[in-house]
Design an enzyme around this catalytic site. Structure first.
Site, PDB file in Angstrom:
ATOM      1  N   ARG A   1      16.780  15.934-125.073  1.00  0.00           N
ATOM      2  CA  ARG A   1      17.149  14.817-125.936  1.00  0.00           C
ATOM      3  C   ARG A   1      18.638  14.965-126.228  1.00  0.00           C
ATOM      4  O   ARG A   1      19.197  16.060-126.159  1.00  0.00           O
ATOM      5  CB  ARG A   1      16.364  14.846-127.244  1.00  0.00           C
ATOM      6  CG  ARG A   1      14.840  14.755-127.069  1.00  0.00           C
ATOM      7  CD  ARG A   1      14.150  14.896-128.429  1.00  0.00           C
ATOM      8  NE  ARG A   1      12.708  14.759-128.310  1.00  0.00           N
ATOM      9  CZ  ARG A   1      11.863  15.775-128.127  1.00  0.00           C
ATOM     10  NH1 ARG A   1      12.327  17.023-128.012  1.00  0.00           N
ATOM     11  NH2 ARG A   1      10.554  15.563-128.041  1.00  0.00           N
TER      12      ARG A   1
ATOM     13  N   TYR B   1       4.060   8.775-118.274  1.00  0.00           N
ATOM     14  CA  TYR B   1       4.922   8.738-117.089  1.00  0.00           C
ATOM     15  C   TYR B   1       4.123   8.497-115.801  1.00  0.00           C
ATOM     16  O   TYR B   1       4.693   8.069-114.806  1.00  0.00           O
ATOM     17  CB  TYR B   1       5.732  10.030-116.988  1.00  0.00           C
ATOM     18  CG  TYR B   1       6.677  10.197-118.156  1.00  0.00           C
ATOM     19  CD1 TYR B   1       7.747   9.327-118.334  1.00  0.00           C
ATOM     20  CD2 TYR B   1       6.481  11.196-119.100  1.00  0.00           C
ATOM     21  CE1 TYR B   1       8.604   9.454-119.423  1.00  0.00           C
ATOM     22  CE2 TYR B   1       7.333  11.335-120.181  1.00  0.00           C
ATOM     23  CZ  TYR B   1       8.390  10.459-120.338  1.00  0.00           C
ATOM     24  OH  TYR B   1       9.228  10.581-121.415  1.00  0.00           O
TER      25      TYR B   1
ATOM     26  N   ARG C   1      16.148  11.361-120.087  1.00  0.00           N
ATOM     27  CA  ARG C   1      14.986  12.236-120.305  1.00  0.00           C
ATOM     28  C   ARG C   1      13.739  11.648-119.640  1.00  0.00           C
ATOM     29  O   ARG C   1      12.966  12.370-118.994  1.00  0.00           O
ATOM     30  CB  ARG C   1      14.769  12.428-121.803  1.00  0.00           C
ATOM     31  CG  ARG C   1      13.564  13.286-122.199  1.00  0.00           C
ATOM     32  CD  ARG C   1      13.634  13.550-123.695  1.00  0.00           C
ATOM     33  NE  ARG C   1      12.345  13.897-124.268  1.00  0.00           N
ATOM     34  CZ  ARG C   1      11.862  15.135-124.341  1.00  0.00           C
ATOM     35  NH1 ARG C   1      12.561  16.146-123.848  1.00  0.00           N
ATOM     36  NH2 ARG C   1      10.693  15.370-124.903  1.00  0.00           N
TER      37      ARG C   1
ATOM     38  N   HIS D   1      18.246   8.290-123.934  1.00  0.00           N
ATOM     39  CA  HIS D   1      16.874   8.765-123.752  1.00  0.00           C
ATOM     40  C   HIS D   1      16.324   8.400-122.371  1.00  0.00           C
ATOM     41  O   HIS D   1      15.353   9.004-121.912  1.00  0.00           O
ATOM     42  CB  HIS D   1      15.972   8.203-124.844  1.00  0.00           C
ATOM     43  CG  HIS D   1      14.882   9.142-125.257  1.00  0.00           C
ATOM     44  ND1 HIS D   1      15.128  10.363-125.848  1.00  0.00           N
ATOM     45  CD2 HIS D   1      13.533   9.051-125.152  1.00  0.00           C
ATOM     46  CE1 HIS D   1      13.989  10.974-126.096  1.00  0.00           C
ATOM     47  NE2 HIS D   1      13.003  10.211-125.677  1.00  0.00           N
TER      48      HIS D   1
ATOM     49  N   LYS E   1      13.005  18.770-131.892  1.00  0.00           N
ATOM     50  CA  LYS E   1      12.175  17.873-132.691  1.00  0.00           C
ATOM     51  C   LYS E   1      10.901  18.608-133.105  1.00  0.00           C
ATOM     52  O   LYS E   1      10.231  19.222-132.283  1.00  0.00           O
ATOM     53  CB  LYS E   1      11.822  16.636-131.862  1.00  0.00           C
ATOM     54  CG  LYS E   1      11.023  15.576-132.598  1.00  0.00           C
ATOM     55  CD  LYS E   1      10.792  14.386-131.702  1.00  0.00           C
ATOM     56  CE  LYS E   1       9.967  13.326-132.396  1.00  0.00           C
ATOM     57  NZ  LYS E   1       9.713  12.165-131.531  1.00  0.00           N
TER      58      LYS E   1
ATOM     59  N   HIS F   1       6.303  18.398-125.297  1.00  0.00           N
ATOM     60  CA  HIS F   1       5.303  17.527-125.915  1.00  0.00           C
ATOM     61  C   HIS F   1       4.123  18.352-126.419  1.00  0.00           C
ATOM     62  O   HIS F   1       3.612  19.209-125.697  1.00  0.00           O
ATOM     63  CB  HIS F   1       4.780  16.491-124.913  1.00  0.00           C
ATOM     64  CG  HIS F   1       5.774  15.432-124.582  1.00  0.00           C
ATOM     65  ND1 HIS F   1       5.674  14.633-123.458  1.00  0.00           N
ATOM     66  CD2 HIS F   1       6.902  15.014-125.231  1.00  0.00           C
ATOM     67  CE1 HIS F   1       6.686  13.785-123.436  1.00  0.00           C
ATOM     68  NE2 HIS F   1       7.440  13.998-124.489  1.00  0.00           N
TER      69      HIS F   1
END
Length: 327
Positions: free
Chosen positions: A144, A310, A278, A275, A169, A301
Site C-alpha cells: 500500500r 482477484y 497493488r 492502489h 493496516k 489479508h
C-alpha cells in the site's frame, strides 16, 4: 505528516476527545481512529446532534438504513460505518445495541481496476526520483502507499531478498517480495537516506519517530541507522506529539499526486490510483499461477475471501476460455 495523531488534552473532557483517547489506549491504528470519528460524527449529525448516550439501537438502525437506501453506499462502506458505531457503544460506552435490524445495502462490491504489466511500467517509467521507486514497490511488492513511504532501513533484507512490512493496516506484520529490479535502486535510496540522517545528526537533530513506547524502551534507537525511513521527507518539521524537530517520511499525498500526474500524461483511460499497483501485483501473480493462499500472505489479508476477488478480475479468458465468435 498526515499519519501523526493530533495531540489530545492531558485530561480530555469533550466527548470526541475522550473517544479518541479510548481508541489510542486500545492501540487502534490512527487511520482507524480517523475513520471511526468521521462515521460517529456522521451518525450524530444525522440525528440532529443528539448525544450518543441518549440514543441506541433504534437510532443506529435508522442511520445505517439511511446510508443504504438514501446514500446508496457500498457494502464495505456500510460495514465500516457499522464497525464504528458498534465500537462506540460496546467498547467506549459499554452498552449493548441489541439485535440490529437495519436495511442492508444492495450496492454490490466493484471489481478492482488493474493495470496490465505494460501499463504499470508505463506509469512507473513516467515518474522519477523517490516517488518512482515507491511506485515500483507498490507494483513489485504489493505494498500500500502508506506501507511504502513508512519503510525503515531495517525492513529491507537484501540477503533474503524480501521486505518486512511492520507498520501495516491493522497493525499486522508480514513479509513480501523484494523484486530483483529494485535491489540497486533501493541500495542507492538507502544510501541517500543515511547521508541525510548523518547531516541531521551533525546539525543536532536526527531522532526519528518510533511507534508505541519503543523510544522509551530503546533510548538510542531513534538516532540509529536501522530505524531511519527509506524515503525521508525533504525537510524537517515539528512533531506535534512531542514538540521535537525531526524528519518524517515523504507524504502519501505527494506520491498520489505524482501517480496522478503520470497517468494524466498517458493514454491509460482507467480510474486508476496508487492502489491500482497493488491490485495489479495480485492479478499478475494469479495469472502466473501463484496459489491464492500465497497471494493472501503477500498482501497481508486476514480473510482469503478478500483475496478471492482477484480471481474474478483475472477472468475466464485467462483460464483458456475463448468466445465462440473467436472460435
Amino acid at each position: 505528516m498526515d499519519d501523526i495523531p493530533v495531540p489530545l488534552p492531558a485530561r480530555p473532557e469533550r466527548f470526541m476527545d475522550r473517544f479518541k483517547a479510548h481508541m489510542r489506549a486500545k492501540h487502534l491504528a490512527y487511520r482507524t481512529e480517523k475513520t471511526y470519528c468521521l462515521w460517529v460524527l456522521d451518525f450524530i449529525r444525522f440525528h440532529h446532534r443528539r448525544h450518543p448516550e441518549q440514543m441506541g439501537g433504534e437510532e443506529v438502525d435508522a442511520w445505517l438504513s439511511y446510508l443504504a437506501n438514501e446514500r446508496q453506499v457500498a457494502i464495505n462502506t456500510q460495514k465500516t460505518a457499522l464497525n464504528a458505531v458498534v465500537y462506540l457503544y460496546r467498547q467506549f460506552l459499554g452498552r449493548d445495541l441489541g439485535d440490529l435490524q437495519f436495511s442492508k445495502t444492495s450496492k454490490g462490491r466493484r471489481l478492482p481496476v488493474v493495470f496490465s504489466h505494460e501499463e504499470a511500467m508505463q506509469v512507473i517509467d513516467s515518474m522519477n526520483g523517490g516517488h518512482q521507486l515507491v511506485a515500483g514497490l507498490m507494483y513489485g511488492s504489493g505494498l500500500r502507499v502508506m506501507e511504502a513511504v513508512r519503510l525503515r532501513v531495517q525492513d529491507v533484507d537484501f540477503a533474503e531478498q524480501c521486505l518486512f512490512v511492520r507498520e501495516s493496516k491493522g497493525e499486522k506484520w508480514r513479509r513480501t517480495l523484494l523484486p530483483r529490479a529494485l535491489v540497486e535502486p533501493l541500495r542507492t535510496q538507502i544510501g541517500l537516506a543515511l547521508a541525510l540522517h548523518k547531516r541531521d545528526l551533525d546539525e543536532g537533530f536526527g531522532a526519528v519517530y518510533l511507534p508505541g513506547a519503543l523510544a522509551k524502551k530503546y533510548p538510542k534507537a531513534p538516532t540509529s541507522a536501522q530505524w531511519q525511513y527509506v524515503f525521508p521527507a525533504p525537510n524537517r518539521a515539528m512533531d506535534p506529539r512531542s514538540q521535537v524537530m525531526r524528519r518524517h517520511h515523504v507524504g502519501e499525498q505527494q506520491v498520489r499526486r505524482s501517480v496522478a500526474a503520470a497517468l494524466a500524461g498517458l493514454a491509460i483511460h482507467k480510474k486508476a490510483s496508487c492502489h491500482t499497483f497493488r491490485h495489479s501485483f495480485a492479478t499478475n501473480l494469479l495469472k502466473a499461477g501463484t496459489d491464492i493462499r500465497s497471494i493472501q500472505e503477500l498482501l497481508g489479508h486476514t480473510d482469503v475471501n478478500t483475496t478471492m476477488i482477484y480471481t474474478h478480475v483475472v477472468g475466464a479468458h485467462s483460464r483458456g476460455v475463448t468466445s465462440p465468435l473467436d472460435g
